[in-house]
Design a protein around this motif. Structure first.
Motif, PDB file in Angstrom:
ATOM      1  N   GLY A  43      29.174  28.811  15.935  1.00 37.39           N
ATOM      2  CA  GLY A  43      29.259  27.431  16.402  1.00 37.39           C
ATOM      3  C   GLY A  43      28.403  27.114  17.612  1.00 37.39           C
ATOM      4  O   GLY A  43      28.490  26.019  18.170  1.00 37.39           O
ATOM      5  N   CYS A  44      27.524  28.052  17.997  1.00 37.75           N
ATOM      6  CA  CYS A  44      26.716  27.844  19.213  1.00 37.75           C
ATOM      7  C   CYS A  44      25.457  27.022  18.951  1.00 37.75           C
ATOM      8  O   CYS A  44      24.753  26.648  19.883  1.00 37.75           O
ATOM      9  CB  CYS A  44      26.333  29.178  19.841  1.00 37.75           C
ATOM     10  SG  CYS A  44      25.162  30.133  18.848  1.00 37.75           S
ATOM     11  N   GLY A  45      25.136  26.769  17.670  1.00 42.69           N
ATOM     12  CA  GLY A  45      23.991  25.924  17.357  1.00 42.69           C
ATOM     13  C   GLY A  45      22.786  26.642  16.772  1.00 42.69           C
ATOM     14  O   GLY A  45      21.779  26.017  16.453  1.00 42.69           O
ATOM     15  N   LYS A  46      22.893  27.965  16.577  1.00 43.62           N
ATOM     16  CA  LYS A  46      21.710  28.702  16.146  1.00 43.62           C
ATOM     17  C   LYS A  46      21.276  28.344  14.713  1.00 43.62           C
ATOM     18  O   LYS A  46      20.082  28.166  14.463  1.00 43.62           O
ATOM     19  CB  LYS A  46      21.880  30.213  16.316  1.00 43.62           C
ATOM     20  CG  LYS A  46      23.115  30.827  15.716  1.00 43.62           C
ATOM     21  CD  LYS A  46      23.295  32.276  16.196  1.00 43.62           C
ATOM     22  CE  LYS A  46      24.423  32.955  15.428  1.00 43.62           C
ATOM     23  NZ  LYS A  46      25.743  32.372  15.736  1.00 43.62           N
ATOM     24  N   SER A  47      22.210  28.194  13.779  1.00 39.89           N
ATOM     25  CA  SER A  47      21.828  27.806  12.415  1.00 39.89           C
ATOM     26  C   SER A  47      21.361  26.350  12.364  1.00 39.89           C
ATOM     27  O   SER A  47      20.421  26.012  11.637  1.00 39.89           O
ATOM     28  CB  SER A  47      22.996  28.009  11.441  1.00 39.89           C
ATOM     29  OG  SER A  47      23.232  29.387  11.243  1.00 39.89           O
ATOM     30  N   THR A  48      22.012  25.499  13.146  1.00 38.18           N
ATOM     31  CA  THR A  48      21.579  24.099  13.238  1.00 38.18           C
ATOM     32  C   THR A  48      20.141  24.032  13.747  1.00 38.18           C
ATOM     33  O   THR A  48      19.304  23.306  13.212  1.00 38.18           O
ATOM     34  CB  THR A  48      22.500  23.314  14.195  1.00 38.18           C
ATOM     35  OG1 THR A  48      23.811  23.260  13.628  1.00 38.18           O
ATOM     36  CG2 THR A  48      21.993  21.903  14.419  1.00 38.18           C
ATOM     37  N   PHE A  49      19.840  24.830  14.759  1.00 46.18           N
ATOM     38  CA  PHE A  49      18.484  24.879  15.301  1.00 46.18           C
ATOM     39  C   PHE A  49      17.502  25.374  14.247  1.00 46.18           C
ATOM     40  O   PHE A  49      16.434  24.795  14.051  1.00 46.18           O
ATOM     41  CB  PHE A  49      18.453  25.792  16.526  1.00 46.18           C
ATOM     42  CG  PHE A  49      17.073  26.030  17.073  1.00 46.18           C
ATOM     43  CD1 PHE A  49      16.407  25.033  17.771  1.00 46.18           C
ATOM     44  CD2 PHE A  49      16.432  27.250  16.879  1.00 46.18           C
ATOM     45  CE1 PHE A  49      15.119  25.247  18.268  1.00 46.18           C
ATOM     46  CE2 PHE A  49      15.160  27.469  17.371  1.00 46.18           C
ATOM     47  CZ  PHE A  49      14.501  26.463  18.069  1.00 46.18           C
ATOM     48  N   LEU A  50      17.854  26.451  13.546  1.00 48.66           N
ATOM     49  CA  LEU A  50      16.977  27.029  12.529  1.00 48.66           C
ATOM     50  C   LEU A  50      16.572  25.978  11.495  1.00 48.66           C
ATOM     51  O   LEU A  50      15.409  25.877  11.097  1.00 48.66           O
ATOM     52  CB  LEU A  50      17.696  28.190  11.839  1.00 48.66           C
ATOM     53  CG  LEU A  50      16.863  29.013  10.853  1.00 48.66           C
ATOM     54  CD1 LEU A  50      15.964  29.970  11.610  1.00 48.66           C
ATOM     55  CD2 LEU A  50      17.774  29.803   9.908  1.00 48.66           C
TER      56      LEU A  50
END
Length: 246
Positions: free
Chosen positions: A38-45
């Protein structure tokens, strides 16, 4: 430099998920994105291939090969930016068609001989050719999980991407298959630029050239893998690496 991100902010409705992210992606390197769920890494990717477009409001610049992805035709962009997902997502087609389908669709193939050559080369790159060369017409679902994931990587490589995104590519695999994929990624990085989300810090240490730590939508710290793990600069990074949270 293959890609860069400048002042990237992303919102799901009123909720902000990414905060002012800046990052450069170097050529022929593996950049690992780590951080708690939930820290945003996949969203960023997914900003690199515009998979967030219909569900989020995105502000800032994401560039691949000097081109703003927001102004690109999505089909052409996804030829330039390939992606491999957490779960192997082979097409319900033959092994051969899994590789040949996209290059054919993009007009990359002139004739059958060229197509067969591309299929063979793509499968060789992921170490699958000798395992499947006598059953290319078999449905890809008959392969093991590890073989399916290598096929997905071969399928992505067949369209000759400039950047390959990997979203936890080994998390659904057994340790032996995971190890095979890790070795494959290291070999491929000699000629290919990759950004990989992983929940596994040991994997990031083994595979990545650079590591970026995300926390609550912020990019806290990024550096060369050895330096990142041995002497992190930020207190939040040290706490995460020491298991204080995450």
């Amino acid at each position: 430099m293959v890609a860069r991100v400048v002042n990237l902010n992303l919102f799901y409705g009123k909720k902000q998920a990414l905060f002012d992210i800046n990052m450069n992606i170097k050529k022929n390197k593996i950049t690992a994105l780590i951080g708690a769920s939930g820290c945003g890494k996949s969203t960023f990717l997914r900003c690199f291939n515009r998979m967030n477009d219909k569900i989020a409001n995105i502000q800032g610049l994401v560039e691949v090969k000097g081109q703003d992805v927001a102004s690109q035709d999505v089909v052409k962009l996804r030829k330039m930016v390939g992606m491999v997902f957490q779960q192997p997502n082979v097409f319900v087609k033959s092994i051969y068609e899994n590789i040949a389908y996209a290059p054919r669709l993009h007009g990359m193939i002139k004739n059958k001989e060229e197509e067969e050559g591309l299929v063979e080369i793509s499968l060789q790159k992921v170490g699958l050719w000798d395992e499947v060369k006598d059953k290319l017409k078999t449905n890809a679902l008959a392969l093991s999980g590890g073989q399916q994931q290598r096929l997905c990587i071969a399928r992505a490589l067949a369209i000759k991407p400039k950047l390959l995104l990997l979203d936890e590519p080994t998390s659904a695999l057994d340790p032996i298959s995971s190890s095979v994929i890790e070795e494959l990624l290291k070999e491929l990085s000699q000629d290919l630029t990759m950004v990989m989300v992983t929940h596994n810090m040991q994997q990031a240490k083994r595979v990545a050239d650079k590591v970026a730590f995300f926390h609550l939508g912020e990019l806290v710290e990024m550096g060369k893998s050895k330096e990142f793990f041995e002497s992190p600069k930020e207190e939040r990074t040290r706490a995460y690496l020491n298991g204080v949270f995450g």
